[in-house]
Design a protein around this motif. Structure first.
Motif, PDB file in Angstrom:
ATOM      1  N   TRP A 135      13.941 -14.056  -6.140  1.00  0.00           N
ATOM      2  CA  TRP A 135      12.656 -13.601  -7.040  1.00  0.00           C
ATOM      3  C   TRP A 135      11.722 -12.791  -7.163  1.00  0.00           C
ATOM      4  O   TRP A 135      11.358 -12.205  -6.222  1.00  0.00           O
ATOM      5  N   VAL A 136      11.549 -11.954  -8.329  1.00  0.00           N
ATOM      6  CA  VAL A 136      10.729 -10.594  -8.419  1.00  0.00           C
ATOM      7  C   VAL A 136       9.328 -11.389  -8.993  1.00  0.00           C
ATOM      8  O   VAL A 136       9.513 -12.113  -9.951  1.00  0.00           O
ATOM      9  N   LEU A 137       8.188 -10.924  -7.950  1.00  0.00           N
ATOM     10  CA  LEU A 137       7.263 -11.075  -9.151  1.00  0.00           C
ATOM     11  C   LEU A 137       6.685  -9.661 -10.114  1.00  0.00           C
ATOM     12  O   LEU A 137       6.494  -8.883  -9.264  1.00  0.00           O
ATOM     13  N   TRP A 138       6.932  -9.841 -10.816  1.00  0.00           N
ATOM     14  CA  TRP A 138       6.617  -9.068 -12.476  1.00  0.00           C
ATOM     15  C   TRP A 138       4.992  -9.035 -13.317  1.00  0.00           C
ATOM     16  O   TRP A 138       4.423  -9.929 -12.989  1.00  0.00           O
ATOM     17  N   PRO A 139       4.558  -7.955 -13.147  1.00  0.00           N
ATOM     18  CA  PRO A 139       2.411  -8.028 -13.893  1.00  0.00           C
ATOM     19  C   PRO A 139       2.837  -8.814 -15.126  1.00  0.00           C
ATOM     20  O   PRO A 139       3.750  -8.901 -15.985  1.00  0.00           O
ATOM     21  N   LYS A 140       1.546  -9.942 -15.335  1.00  0.00           N
ATOM     22  CA  LYS A 140       1.972 -10.763 -16.654  1.00  0.00           C
ATOM     23  C   LYS A 140       0.413  -9.192 -17.472  1.00  0.00           C
ATOM     24  O   LYS A 140       0.162  -8.497 -17.446  1.00  0.00           O
ATOM     25  N   ALA A 186      16.074  -2.587   0.374  1.00  0.00           N
ATOM     26  CA  ALA A 186      17.357  -2.057  -0.654  1.00  0.00           C
ATOM     27  C   ALA A 186      17.395  -2.928  -1.459  1.00  0.00           C
ATOM     28  O   ALA A 186      18.196  -3.556  -1.128  1.00  0.00           O
ATOM     29  N   VAL A 187      17.720  -2.351  -2.591  1.00  0.00           N
ATOM     30  CA  VAL A 187      17.783  -3.088  -3.880  1.00  0.00           C
ATOM     31  C   VAL A 187      19.411  -2.402  -4.407  1.00  0.00           C
ATOM     32  O   VAL A 187      18.807  -1.041  -4.144  1.00  0.00           O
ATOM     33  N   ASP A 188      19.582  -2.537  -4.878  1.00  0.00           N
ATOM     34  CA  ASP A 188      20.190  -2.210  -6.698  1.00  0.00           C
ATOM     35  C   ASP A 188      19.160  -1.675  -7.346  1.00  0.00           C
ATOM     36  O   ASP A 188      19.011  -2.610  -8.163  1.00  0.00           O
ATOM     37  N   PRO A 189      18.811  -0.455  -7.833  1.00  0.00           N
ATOM     38  CA  PRO A 189      17.564   0.266  -8.720  1.00  0.00           C
ATOM     39  C   PRO A 189      18.457  -0.689 -10.638  1.00  0.00           C
ATOM     40  O   PRO A 189      17.293  -0.431 -11.172  1.00  0.00           O
ATOM     41  N   GLN A 190      19.304  -0.499 -10.515  1.00  0.00           N
ATOM     42  CA  GLN A 190      20.134  -1.265 -11.891  1.00  0.00           C
ATOM     43  C   GLN A 190      19.527  -2.890 -12.066  1.00  0.00           C
ATOM     44  O   GLN A 190      18.734  -3.190 -13.149  1.00  0.00           O
ATOM     45  N   SER A 191      18.874  -3.261 -10.667  1.00  0.00           N
ATOM     46  CA  SER A 191      18.892  -4.622 -10.615  1.00  0.00           C
ATOM     47  C   SER A 191      17.160  -5.114 -10.497  1.00  0.00           C
ATOM     48  O   SER A 191      16.318  -5.474 -11.927  1.00  0.00           O
ATOM     49  N   ILE A 192      16.813  -4.071  -9.751  1.00  0.00           N
ATOM     50  CA  ILE A 192      15.131  -4.328  -9.131  1.00  0.00           C
ATOM     51  C   ILE A 192      14.442  -2.851  -9.108  1.00  0.00           C
ATOM     52  O   ILE A 192      15.282  -1.965  -8.564  1.00  0.00           O
ATOM     53  N   PRO A 193      13.254  -2.695  -9.670  1.00  0.00           N
ATOM     54  CA  PRO A 193      12.787  -1.040 -10.335  1.00  0.00           C
ATOM     55  C   PRO A 193      11.870  -1.359  -8.688  1.00  0.00           C
ATOM     56  O   PRO A 193      11.808  -2.115  -7.920  1.00  0.00           O
ATOM     57  N   TYR A 194      12.750   0.273  -7.838  1.00  0.00           N
ATOM     58  CA  TYR A 194      11.313   0.747  -6.303  1.00  0.00           C
ATOM     59  C   TYR A 194      10.294   0.173  -6.997  1.00  0.00           C
ATOM     60  O   TYR A 194       9.729   0.465  -8.685  1.00  0.00           O
ATOM     61  N   GLY A 195       9.789  -0.767  -5.427  1.00  0.00           N
ATOM     62  CA  GLY A 195       8.049  -1.079  -5.961  1.00  0.00           C
ATOM     63  C   GLY A 195       7.402  -2.280  -6.422  1.00  0.00           C
ATOM     64  O   GLY A 195       6.761  -2.872  -6.429  1.00  0.00           O
ATOM     65  N   THR A 196       8.604  -2.519  -6.610  1.00  0.00           N
ATOM     66  CA  THR A 196       8.533  -4.503  -7.450  1.00  0.00           C
ATOM     67  C   THR A 196       8.623  -5.384  -6.081  1.00  0.00           C
ATOM     68  O   THR A 196       9.170  -4.949  -4.966  1.00  0.00           O
ATOM     69  N   LEU A 200       0.827  -1.073   0.149  1.00  0.00           N
ATOM     70  CA  LEU A 200       0.337   0.208   0.181  1.00  0.00           C
ATOM     71  C   LEU A 200       0.850   1.506   0.146  1.00  0.00           C
ATOM     72  O   LEU A 200       0.704   2.393  -0.705  1.00  0.00           O
ATOM     73  N   LYS A 201       2.118   1.576   0.708  1.00  0.00           N
ATOM     74  CA  LYS A 201       2.786   2.197   1.204  1.00  0.00           C
ATOM     75  C   LYS A 201       3.274   2.750  -1.110  1.00  0.00           C
ATOM     76  O   LYS A 201       3.465   3.772  -0.775  1.00  0.00           O
ATOM     77  N   SER A 202       3.760   1.657  -1.461  1.00  0.00           N
ATOM     78  CA  SER A 202       4.352   1.602  -3.047  1.00  0.00           C
ATOM     79  C   SER A 202       3.664   2.568  -3.587  1.00  0.00           C
ATOM     80  O   SER A 202       4.006   2.885  -4.575  1.00  0.00           O
ATOM     81  N   CYS A 203       2.110   1.800  -2.975  1.00  0.00           N
ATOM     82  CA  CYS A 203       1.222   2.160  -4.068  1.00  0.00           C
ATOM     83  C   CYS A 203       0.360   3.740  -3.983  1.00  0.00           C
ATOM     84  O   CYS A 203       0.495   4.970  -5.083  1.00  0.00           O
ATOM     85  N   GLU A 204       1.927   4.607  -3.190  1.00  0.00           N
ATOM     86  CA  GLU A 204       1.531   6.213  -3.015  1.00  0.00           C
ATOM     87  C   GLU A 204       2.351   6.120  -4.284  1.00  0.00           C
ATOM     88  O   GLU A 204       2.408   7.316  -4.529  1.00  0.00           O
ATOM     89  N   ARG A 205       3.175   5.684  -4.756  1.00  0.00           N
ATOM     90  CA  ARG A 205       4.661   6.374  -5.572  1.00  0.00           C
ATOM     91  C   ARG A 205       4.898   5.133  -6.087  1.00  0.00           C
ATOM     92  O   ARG A 205       6.013   4.719  -6.452  1.00  0.00           O
ATOM     93  N   PRO A 206       4.079   4.639  -7.305  1.00  0.00           N
ATOM     94  CA  PRO A 206       4.036   3.182  -8.202  1.00  0.00           C
ATOM     95  C   PRO A 206       4.564   3.508  -9.232  1.00  0.00           C
ATOM     96  O   PRO A 206       5.028   4.902 -10.109  1.00  0.00           O
ATOM     97  N   GLY A 207       5.443   2.719  -9.752  1.00  0.00           N
ATOM     98  CA  GLY A 207       6.449   2.488 -11.387  1.00  0.00           C
ATOM     99  C   GLY A 207       4.916   2.977 -12.192  1.00  0.00           C
ATOM    100  O   GLY A 207       4.079   2.033 -12.040  1.00  0.00           O
ATOM    101  N   PRO A 208       5.218   2.397 -13.227  1.00  0.00           N
ATOM    102  CA  PRO A 208       3.942   2.716 -14.274  1.00  0.00           C
ATOM    103  C   PRO A 208       3.667   1.168 -15.051  1.00  0.00           C
ATOM    104  O   PRO A 208       2.778   0.745 -15.217  1.00  0.00           O
ATOM    105  N   PHE A 248       3.683  -1.173 -11.954  1.00  0.00           N
ATOM    106  CA  PHE A 248       2.340  -1.398 -10.628  1.00  0.00           C
ATOM    107  C   PHE A 248       1.191  -0.115 -10.965  1.00  0.00           C
ATOM    108  O   PHE A 248       0.158  -1.195 -10.380  1.00  0.00           O
ATOM    109  N   ALA A 249       1.613   0.826 -11.357  1.00  0.00           N
ATOM    110  CA  ALA A 249       0.160   1.974 -11.068  1.00  0.00           C
ATOM    111  C   ALA A 249      -1.204   0.816 -11.266  1.00  0.00           C
ATOM    112  O   ALA A 249      -2.370   1.530 -10.662  1.00  0.00           O
ATOM    113  N   PRO A 250      -1.420   0.260 -12.666  1.00  0.00           N
ATOM    114  CA  PRO A 250      -2.265   0.066 -12.852  1.00  0.00           C
ATOM    115  C   PRO A 250      -3.083  -1.415 -12.109  1.00  0.00           C
ATOM    116  O   PRO A 250      -4.557  -1.306 -11.485  1.00  0.00           O
ATOM    117  N   LEU A 251      -2.497  -2.293 -11.543  1.00  0.00           N
ATOM    118  CA  LEU A 251      -1.978  -2.877 -10.473  1.00  0.00           C
ATOM    119  C   LEU A 251      -2.901  -2.513  -8.908  1.00  0.00           C
ATOM    120  O   LEU A 251      -3.490  -3.346  -7.779  1.00  0.00           O
TER     121      LEU A 251
END
Length: 390
Positions: free
Chosen positions: A382-387, A316-326, A89-97, A99-102
């Motif tokens: 493991w990243v969980l990415w939108p289908k 905290a991650v390397d954003p070059q590997s995993i985008p914020y909000g993932t 819910l916190k990530s959905c305050e500033r979602p990436g493109p 995850f915003a639709p979800l």
């Protein structure tokens, strides 16, 4: 070993309800906990798919994402998803493109059951194992960080003589300012900081620990004797590179255990060498003061995504590997803790580099500090990415 402090379910429900009320209109009573329209529940909620979708591998910066079956995720059936939903819910305050639709569905499911949340994950997301770009399964690294909780005074006295500062006037980005040693010893540096003091602590080592962590909670005694809780949040630094005092002690042959408990034991044996140790790290962090109400106190400071961190559910991650909000599935077992859980990538750090690398936000206080001071163990992500939606 005490575990990090996690939010109680009652608080999670309260926060979720507040966020839901602010973000979406209330659903009719018959819809409480219902799956979003168009998401068919699996026939058997606990039967995880053991086949891999036809999704191709994805390249993301310095990592490769390899599609896998849900059954590969260790412990997926057993996680308390409601704790992670609060972070989502916190990530959905500033979602990436992506995850915003979800996010409308994420908000709606904040009052759903864990079974419904789990079914939704299976329907909407595809898991990918995170690997280094060159291929192969990398033995990743998990560490932890925390928010120190300290006593302070608004004015110096009674042993409280070590100030934490606001950003000084004239500080310029990417231009070195006075070092830690110069601030401690040179009148010109002290003159430049006069009037920029926020609070005073009674331990210079704890002051540096707070600077390394980037934020902290301070119970401040005001001049009138009243006490209030505030947060000191990161506002800038003096432009010098961070140097690990633990690494220095190892290189000098002073220690074999460079955890913070090991460093503290060394300081007890060598009190006359405190400044020698501190000055090995020339970087000084400056802060801004933030009010800490009851709701704010239930979360950590804001991470690099710009949203407050959730104890035990933010990394905290390397954003070059995993985008914020993932959303990320994390698995790590070692002498300090065993973790198999859903977390959210919401922060980064100068030492967090590489495909399979994460820093686990442990919360605040002594138990979180103890874990953060010792945690260093293998990691799988493991990243969980939108289908793709039809």
């Amino acid at each position: 070993m005490a575990l990090p402090l996690f939010l109680k379910r009652t608080l999670v429900g309260l926060v979720a309800a507040v966020l839901l009320a602010c973000a979406t209109p209330p659903s009719p009573p018959a819809d409480r906990g219902a799956l979003p329209v168009g998401v068919p529940p699996p026939a058997t909620p606990w039967a995880l798919p053991d086949t891999v979708a036809s999704s191709p591998a994805l390249l993301r910066g310095n990592s490769r994402w390899q599609p896998v079956a849900w059954s590969e995720l260790p412990g997926f059936e057993n996680d308390a998803l409601f704790e992670a939903w609060n972070a989502w819910l916190k990530s959905c305050e500033r979602p990436g493109p992506m995850f915003a639709p979800l996010c409308p569905e994420v908000r709606r499911l904040s009052i759903g059951t864990e079974s419904e949340q789990r079914q939704w994950l299976l329907a909407r997301l595809q898991p990918y194992r995170v690997e280094p770009l060159q291929g192969g399964v990398e033995a990743g690294l998990l560490t932890a960080y925390f928010e120190p909780e300290l006593q302070g005074r608004r004015l110096p006295g009674a042993g409280f003589s070590f100030p934490l500062y606001r950003v000084p006037t004239g500080l310029k980005a990417r231009q070195p300012w006075f070092s830690r040693q110069e601030i401690d010893t040179q009148a010109s540096a002290q003159d430049a900081l006069r009037g920029r003091e926020i609070v005073y602590l009674n331990d210079p080592v704890q002051a540096m620990v707070l600077q390394i962590q980037g934020s902290g909670r301070i119970r401040v005694t005001e001049p009138d004797g009243s006490v209030r809780l505030v947060r000191l949040a990161y506002a800038g630094h003096n432009g010098h590179p961070y140097q690990s005092v633990g690494r220095w002690l190892l290189d000098q042959g002073e220690l074999r255990d460079a955890s913070w408990p090991g460093i503290q034991a060394w300081l007890l044996r060598n009190p006359q060498r405190v400044n020698e140790l501190l000055w090995r790290n020339p970087r000084v962090v400056f802060f801004k003061e933030e009010a800490l109400g009851d709701l704010d106190a239930a979360f950590g400071p804001k991470g690099a995504q710009g949203v407050p961190l959730t104890p035990g559910r933010s990394i905290a991650v390397d954003p070059q590997s995993i985008p914020y909000g993932t959303p990320v599935w994390l698995a790590s077992t070692g002498p300090q803790i065993a973790l198999q859980r859903l977390v959210l990538a919401q922060d980064t750090g100068s030492a967090i580099r590489g495909a399979v690398r994460a820093d686990y936000f442990a919360g605040w206080g002594d138990a979180a500090g103890e874990l953060a001071g010792r945690l260093k163990q293998p990691l799988q992500l493991w990243v969980l990415w939108p289908k793709a939606q039809p």
